[in-house]
Design a protein around this motif. Structure first.
Motif, PDB file in Angstrom:
ATOM      1  N   TYR A 229      54.276 -29.894  32.483  1.00  0.00           N
ATOM      2  CA  TYR A 229      54.098 -29.068  31.292  1.00  0.00           C
ATOM      3  C   TYR A 229      54.502 -29.798  30.017  1.00  0.00           C
ATOM      4  O   TYR A 229      54.254 -29.315  28.911  1.00  0.00           O
ATOM      5  N   ARG A 249      58.478 -26.777  20.657  1.00  0.00           N
ATOM      6  CA  ARG A 249      57.685 -25.852  19.841  1.00  0.00           C
ATOM      7  C   ARG A 249      58.206 -25.777  18.401  1.00  0.00           C
ATOM      8  O   ARG A 249      57.736 -24.951  17.616  1.00  0.00           O
ATOM      9  N   GLU A 313      50.472 -27.523  26.759  1.00  0.00           N
ATOM     10  CA  GLU A 313      49.831 -26.417  26.048  1.00  0.00           C
ATOM     11  C   GLU A 313      49.380 -26.821  24.650  1.00  0.00           C
ATOM     12  O   GLU A 313      48.541 -26.136  24.054  1.00  0.00           O
ATOM     13  N   ASP A 316      48.934 -24.536  18.853  1.00  0.00           N
ATOM     14  CA  ASP A 316      47.958 -23.537  18.422  1.00  0.00           C
ATOM     15  C   ASP A 316      48.005 -23.458  16.899  1.00  0.00           C
ATOM     16  O   ASP A 316      48.951 -22.914  16.324  1.00  0.00           O
ATOM     17  N   THR A 348      43.352 -24.741  19.254  1.00  0.00           N
ATOM     18  CA  THR A 348      44.482 -25.405  19.878  1.00  0.00           C
ATOM     19  C   THR A 348      44.200 -26.890  20.036  1.00  0.00           C
ATOM     20  O   THR A 348      43.137 -27.284  20.517  1.00  0.00           O
ATOM     21  N   LYS A 350      45.595 -30.349  21.816  1.00  0.00           N
ATOM     22  CA  LYS A 350      46.503 -30.853  22.850  1.00  0.00           C
ATOM     23  C   LYS A 350      46.024 -32.197  23.352  1.00  0.00           C
ATOM     24  O   LYS A 350      44.841 -32.559  23.218  1.00  0.00           O
TER      25      LYS A 350
END
Length: 379
Positions: A229, A249, A313, A316, A348, A350
């Motif tokens: 992740y 984040r 992830e 965003d 998004t 990534k």
């Protein structure tokens, strides 16, 4: 959204040669003096919300006397106001005995992060890191005591080869931790190990060999059911590290202790690494901050990208509160400069698999893009 709290415990029995963190030789008198200063620093802060993750890192928090650990955790809870969903303590294998493990659980720690680094004794000895003969027994005891267990490994230390990486993976399979952190050794830092490398006393594995071994790690961890992740982090069954996710984040967190850093309301700070200065400032009721920056929109945006692109992830963009002009220019430059390394879906951004493996190259490109955007918005 809750706030994270990091507490730095810098004391170690010895300094591993690969380590570039702020560490101090352990002795009880110094620990007790630091403990008093730490409590005073914590009292200086008001939290804009509830602290919901707690992380004790180091150094070697597992060396911290149990009575003082119980007191400082209680002090954090009372001073800051907490509703903790995850509390992590980092530990060395030497302290993984029944007394410590049960004490940490009763103190409120829900997650244990063990610095294994390698299963090969000779590799660790080259790095001035002795390991207990009964390592596996200590890890099994940790597995039985904690519902959330992380094991740390470093890829690329002197003597690294296919056989010992296979042994690391077999250890992971046997212990079955909930989380794995598998870092590639960073040779850019000034450490005792790198001094020995530069003096031709010791050699590191070549980059091609490390790349092949890293591929083996990726394939093996995936086959065991671990989900990658973050660039260096794998988890099973939703066991991602909630505290570290706040860093990645670019959310809000406080840092306490020497060299600790925090991020609140676009303000970023780092405490002094000097233990005497730290204690002196705190005793004068002055925050022991060595570096402070109030981020403008561009800086905050790129810090969000630098950290967020470490995550599978991604970032965003629809969640970011920035001008449409700034975000449009950013997306345009990203697609032009690093389009081969990213995937973009419904706002998004990534890294793709290739981008994850060459992330340092991507982040360097981001720095160049940041400079161009700063120039564009300064005119």
């Amino acid at each position: 959204m809750g706030v994270g709290a990091y507490v730095h415990i810098p004391f170690c029995a010895r300094k591993c040669s690969y380590c570039d963190f702020c560490t101090i030789q352990f002795d009880r008198e110094s620990v007790e003096a630091y403990h008093d200063s730490l409590k005073k620093e914590i009292e200086m802060y008001e939290v804009p919300g509830i602290v919901d993750t707690l992380y004790f890192g180091g150094g070697s928090p597992s060396l911290y006397p149990i009575d003082l650990m119980e007191e400082i955790v209680s002090h954090v809870n009372l001073s800051l106001g907490t509703d903790v969903s995850e509390a992590t303590i980092e530990a060395n294998p030497w302290e993984l005995d029944k007394e410590h493990l049960l004490a940490w659980r009763s103190t409120g720690f829900t997650r244990l992060s063990v610095g294994v680094q390698s299963s090969e004794r000779s590799i660790l000895e080259r790095c001035d890191r002795p390991v207990p003969a009964d390592l596996m027994g200590r890890l099994f005891l940790s597995r039985d005591t904690f519902d959330n267990l992380n094991l740390d490994f470093i890829l690329g230390l002197p003597g690294e080869n296919r056989e010992n990486v296979i042994a690391n993976l077999e250890l992971i399979k046997e212990i079955s931790p909930d989380h794995i952190s598998y870092y590639i050794f960073d040779s850019d830092h000034e450490t005792e190990l790198m001094r020995r490398v530069h003096d031709a006393i010791i050699e590191l594995p070549d980059s091609e060999a490390i790349a092949e071994l890293h591929d083996m790690v990726l394939e093996s961890l995936a086959s065991m059911g671990y989900k990658r992740y973050e660039i260096s982090s794998w988890a099973k069954d939703g066991s991602e590290c909630l505290h570290n996710l706040k860093y990645w984040r670019n959310e809000e967190y406080l840092g306490f202790g020497v060299s600790a850093g925090g991020h609140l309301d676009r303000n970023r700070y780092v405490n002094t690494e000097d233990l005497q200065l730290y204690s002196s400032l705190v005793n004068q009721k002055i925050k022991p901050i060595a570096e402070f920056a109030e981020n403008d929109a561009v800086q905050e945006l790129f810090e969000t990208l630098f950290m967020g692109l470490r995550l599978a992830e991604g970032v965003d963009l629809s969640d970011l509160v920035y001008s449409r002009e700034l975000l449009s220019l950013l997306v345009s430059k990203i697609k032009t400069r690093i389009g081969d390394y990213i995937s973009s879906d419904e706002g998004t951004i990534k890294l793709n698999d290739f981008g994850m493996d060459v992330s340092r190259r991507v982040l360097q490109q981001l720095l160049d893009i940041k400079e161009e955007i700063e120039i564009a918005f300064s005119t």
